[in-house]
Design an enzyme around this catalytic site. Structure first.
Site, PDB file in Angstrom:
ATOM      1  CD  GLU A 160      -4.461   3.022  -6.390  1.00 17.71           C
ATOM      2  OE1 GLU A 160      -5.034   4.101  -6.277  1.00 17.71           O
ATOM      3  OE2 GLU A 160      -3.618   2.614  -5.555  1.00 17.71           O
TER       4      GLU A 160
ATOM      5  CB  SER B  35      -0.874   0.043   1.259  1.00 13.27           C
ATOM      6  OG  SER B  35      -1.765  -1.014   1.248  1.00 13.27           O
TER       7      SER B  35
ATOM      8  CG  ASN C 207      -4.673   4.571   0.058  1.00 13.26           C
ATOM      9  OD1 ASN C 207      -5.873   4.469   0.313  1.00 13.26           O
ATOM     10  ND2 ASN C 207      -3.856   3.544   0.083  1.00 13.26           N
TER      11      ASN C 207
HETATM   12  N1  NAD Z   1      -5.157  -4.907   4.433  1.00  9.64           N
HETATM   13  C1  NAD Z   1      -5.412  -4.001   3.489  1.00  9.64           C
HETATM   14  O1  NAD Z   1      -6.465  -3.343   3.507  1.00  9.64           O
HETATM   15  C2  NAD Z   1      -4.450  -3.821   2.341  1.00  9.64           C
HETATM   16  C3  NAD Z   1      -4.924  -3.261   1.146  1.00  9.64           C
HETATM   17  C4  NAD Z   1      -4.062  -3.149   0.050  1.00  9.64           C
HETATM   18  C5  NAD Z   1      -2.744  -3.548   0.168  1.00  9.64           C
HETATM   19  N2  NAD Z   1      -2.290  -4.072   1.351  1.00  9.64           N
HETATM   20  C6  NAD Z   1      -0.880  -4.514   1.401  1.00  9.64           C
HETATM   21  O2  NAD Z   1      -0.856  -5.921   1.211  1.00  9.64           O
HETATM   22  C7  NAD Z   1       0.225  -6.483   1.948  1.00  9.64           C
HETATM   23  C8  NAD Z   1      -0.312  -7.538   2.888  1.00  9.64           C
HETATM   24  O3  NAD Z   1      -1.270  -6.968   3.732  1.00  9.64           O
HETATM   25  P1  NAD Z   1      -2.305  -7.850   4.574  1.00  9.64           P
HETATM   26  O4  NAD Z   1      -3.289  -6.905   5.145  1.00  9.64           O
HETATM   27  O5  NAD Z   1      -2.758  -9.021   3.763  1.00  9.64           O
HETATM   28  O6  NAD Z   1      -1.320  -8.364   5.742  1.00  9.64           O
HETATM   29  P2  NAD Z   1      -1.510  -9.589   6.760  1.00  9.64           P
HETATM   30  O7  NAD Z   1      -0.753  -9.208   7.974  1.00  9.64           O
HETATM   31  O8  NAD Z   1      -2.942  -9.995   6.858  1.00  9.64           O
HETATM   32  O9  NAD Z   1      -0.737 -10.780   6.011  1.00  9.64           O
HETATM   33  C9  NAD Z   1       0.644 -10.794   5.789  1.00  9.64           C
HETATM   34  C10 NAD Z   1       1.060 -12.261   5.632  1.00  9.64           C
HETATM   35  O10 NAD Z   1       2.422 -12.294   5.189  1.00  9.64           O
HETATM   36  C11 NAD Z   1       3.017 -13.446   5.785  1.00  9.64           C
HETATM   37  N3  NAD Z   1       4.464 -13.281   5.702  1.00  9.64           N
HETATM   38  C12 NAD Z   1       5.265 -12.532   6.470  1.00  9.64           C
HETATM   39  N4  NAD Z   1       6.541 -12.629   6.038  1.00  9.64           N
HETATM   40  C13 NAD Z   1       6.525 -13.457   4.961  1.00  9.64           C
HETATM   41  C14 NAD Z   1       7.520 -13.937   4.067  1.00  9.64           C
HETATM   42  N5  NAD Z   1       8.800 -13.588   4.197  1.00  9.64           N
HETATM   43  N6  NAD Z   1       7.128 -14.763   3.067  1.00  9.64           N
HETATM   44  C15 NAD Z   1       5.836 -15.127   2.938  1.00  9.64           C
HETATM   45  N7  NAD Z   1       4.855 -14.709   3.758  1.00  9.64           N
HETATM   46  C16 NAD Z   1       5.191 -13.873   4.752  1.00  9.64           C
HETATM   47  C17 NAD Z   1       2.431 -13.493   7.182  1.00  9.64           C
HETATM   48  O11 NAD Z   1       2.553 -14.801   7.729  1.00  9.64           O
HETATM   49  C18 NAD Z   1       0.975 -13.088   6.915  1.00  9.64           C
HETATM   50  O12 NAD Z   1       0.166 -14.220   6.683  1.00  9.64           O
HETATM   51  C19 NAD Z   1       0.922  -5.313   2.640  1.00  9.64           C
HETATM   52  O13 NAD Z   1       2.002  -4.882   1.846  1.00  9.64           O
HETATM   53  C20 NAD Z   1      -0.161  -4.237   2.685  1.00  9.64           C
HETATM   54  O14 NAD Z   1       0.377  -2.923   2.665  1.00  9.64           O
HETATM   55  C21 NAD Z   1      -3.118  -4.226   2.433  1.00  9.64           C
END
Ligand code: NAD
Length: 297
Positions: A156, A123, A195
């Site tokens: 995006e 993000s 955003n």
């Molecule tokens: N939650 C949102 O609303 C949202 C929206 C758009 C983008 N994002 C982006 O998406 C990404 C993930 O966000 P999320 O909300 O799904 O996070 P989350 O915390 O729900 O999930 C992250 C996952 O990554 C895993 N992980 C950590 N290190 C790892 C590695 N080295 N290899 C493989 N897996 C690993 C963790 O075990 C966890 O399951 C982030 O970069 C975030 O900025 C989030």
């Protein structure tokens, strides 16, 4: 590479985002491998996906056969080499920590075929921050989904300094092929597009609240009825998690030190007491009753 050459997609990080992005791609006919370092998280991700799809079957939106076929195309694994092997497109959706992402991009570069596009769902981080970990910066791109990715239509696609036009166009086309609608940003800048607009609106909303111009409920009402927004900025903050907005503002404030970048007091109070919005049952609104009621301060 042509869009029809993209057959196998690897998604690494099976959290809130990655799990559903992988499911969305499998529903649209792609072979998908979903990777996470945690086996427990992968189980949770797949249980969540089965639950979501089960509801669609109940509502008559999908047949059980379609669900079974999609689940059969989706393989969950803790072995990144297996997930990345033969992938034409890899999407990183792991925790928002640059060093961790750099490690993953280094590995994806080593483990995927040379032609594969490597995308990040981050993000906040632009692809040019992770591209140096690879030997193919022209194939590195942001592909930013919105939560929950099984539902939200927008993606995006952001071109970094070195991202090729071909990579951006293929990524946008892939978004269409999995039932999403892409917008392409020709420059990388913090907050991408949505955003930035959201930030501008919510900054103004906090300004009006903090300066005693209007209550947060009236700001929400005004945006809903005057601008036709489905949710006002405070309801949306509760929906996304107040900690997310707070942390993003703190990051900017810590960099600039400018008073105008400091998170609003009404936001900070709630975050510090653990009132993070819907996920904790209370934020600007209290969700213990239906409809939710505004909190006192
Ligand atoms: N939650 C949102 O609303 C949202 C929206 C758009 C983008 N994002 C982006 O998406 C990404 C993930 O966000 P999320 O909300 O799904 O996070 P989350 O915390 O729900 O999930 C992250 C996952 O990554 C895993 N992980 C950590 N290190 C790892 C590695 N080295 N290899 C493989 N897996 C690993 C963790 O075990 C966890 O399951 C982030 O970069 C975030 O900025 C989030």
């Amino acid at each position: 590479m042509k869009i029809d050459d993209i057959r196998k997609i690897c998604v690494t990080g099976a959290g809130q985002m990655g799990s559903q992005i992988a499911m969305q791609a499998a529903l649209h006919g792609f072979t998908v491998s979903l990777h996470d370092i945690s086996a427990e998280q992968l189980e949770k991700a797949m249980a969540g996906n089965r639950h979501q799809l089960g509801r669609r079957v109940e509502k008559g939106k999908l047949s059980q056969d379609e669900v079974d076929a999609a689940l059969a195309r989706l393989r969950a694994t803790t072995d990144l080499a297996e997930a990345a092997q033969g992938a034409d497109f890899a999407l990183e959706a792991i925790v928002e920590i640059l060093d961790e992402k750099l490690k993953v991009f280094r590995e994806l570069d080593r483990l995927t075929p040379e032609h594969a596009i490597l995308a990040t769902n981050s993000s906040y981080l632009g692809n040019s921050q992770v591209a140096p970990a690879t030997g193919r910066p022209e194939k590195v791109v942001n592909m930013h989904f919105f939560f929950p990715p099984l539902v939200m239509k927008l993606v995006e696609v952001v071109k970094g300094e070195k991202t090729s036009e071909e990579t951006a166009l293929l990524t946008a086309e892939l978004a269409r092929r999995i039932g999403k609608v892409p917008v392409v940003l020709h420059k990388e800048l913090p907050g991408f597009l949505v955003n930035r607009i959201l930030r501008a609106i919510s900054n103004e909303a906090y300004f009006l609240l903090e300066n005693g111009v209007a209550s947060f409920t009236d700001v929400d009402l005004a945006c809903e009825l005057g601008l036709n927004h489905p949710m006002g900025p405070f309801k949306l903050g509760d929906f996304s998690g107040l900690d997310i907005g707070y942390n993003a503002r703190m990051e900017v404030y810590n960099k600039t030190g400018k008073e105008e970048d400091r998170p609003a007091a009404s936001l900070e109070r709630r975050v510090k007491r653990g009132d993070l919005g819907r996920k904790t049952g209370r934020g600007f609104y209290d969700y213990s009753s239906t409809p939710p009621t505004p909190t006192e301060e």
